[in-house]
Design a protein around this motif. Sequence first.
Motif, PDB file in Angstrom:
ATOM      1  N   GLU A   6       4.780  -2.118  -3.938  1.00 34.89           N
ATOM      2  CA  GLU A   6       3.697  -1.638  -3.080  1.00 34.89           C
ATOM      3  C   GLU A   6       2.962  -0.484  -3.750  1.00 34.89           C
ATOM      4  OE1 GLU A   6       2.817  -0.304   1.566  1.00 34.89           O
ATOM      5  OE2 GLU A   6       4.865  -0.799   0.916  1.00 34.89           O
ATOM      6  N   ARG A  77      -1.324  -8.821   4.372  1.00 34.61           N
ATOM      7  CA  ARG A  77      -1.302  -7.960   3.193  1.00 34.61           C
ATOM      8  C   ARG A  77      -2.255  -8.531   2.157  1.00 34.61           C
ATOM      9  NH1 ARG A  77       3.312 -11.006   3.306  1.00 34.61           N
ATOM     10  NH2 ARG A  77       3.689 -12.406   1.538  1.00 34.61           N
ATOM     11  N   PRO A 120      -0.731  -3.453   3.885  1.00 38.02           N
ATOM     12  CA  PRO A 120      -0.134  -3.094   2.596  1.00 38.02           C
ATOM     13  C   PRO A 120      -0.849  -3.749   1.415  1.00 38.02           C
ATOM     14  CG  PRO A 120       1.556  -3.735   4.188  1.00 38.02           C
ATOM     15  CD  PRO A 120       0.243  -4.100   4.795  1.00 38.02           C
ATOM     16  N   LEU A 122       0.046  -4.955  -2.409  1.00 37.99           N
ATOM     17  CA  LEU A 122       1.174  -5.259  -3.290  1.00 37.99           C
ATOM     18  C   LEU A 122       0.671  -5.734  -4.646  1.00 37.99           C
ATOM     19  CD1 LEU A 122       3.523  -7.184  -0.794  1.00 37.99           C
ATOM     20  CD2 LEU A 122       3.472  -4.744  -1.299  1.00 37.99           C
TER      21      LEU A 122
END
Length: 200
Positions: A6, A77, A120, A122
Amino acid sequence: MPKMVEVVIDSVRVSLTNQQRIVVLREINAERYLPIWIGPYEAEAITIALQEIEVARPQTHDLLKNVLNTLNARLLRVEVVALRDDVFYGNLVVEHNGEVLNIDSRPSDALALAVRAHVPILVAREVMDAASITPEKDLQVSEEPTEPTSKTENLDEVTDERLSVFEDFLQKLNIGDLDNSESDEEGDEENPDEEPPEKP
């Protein structure tokens, strides 16, 4: 599925030589930075969202977020999944009707959407291992730090010594922080026809 790490957006920078923009991603709980070249419009879109600037009408990435919401789809994400021939490849992970969908995307567009949806970010570990930059340990434990050669600030208050790992990279960049980015958008020359903010 590749192993992912992350990251957060550390800063958006502009090159003094060719005016190209770079977004710098910082790994969470680690001292690794991943610079990615992006276009000026995507850089502006990311900066506007990070600074929570209100605009009169939805921009492209606002529109995409609104479309997802209207279709009852949820962005889970965004990912940077690969690096091939110096090109980064992104991915949107979207849930719709209980099904998880992977949608191909440029990393710049994915990042602009991520900061709007607060999801998030990534990066594939192999991409970080191949293209990231790690500050040298001796810069962090220097007993007699030298006078910085340039003034560097960003939203996370990263110091000049930590950023000096970019060396040649920094020599070609204006490394002002996002709060000083109005110099890149002053006068909004790239969007001369944009409507003024609506009055309540």
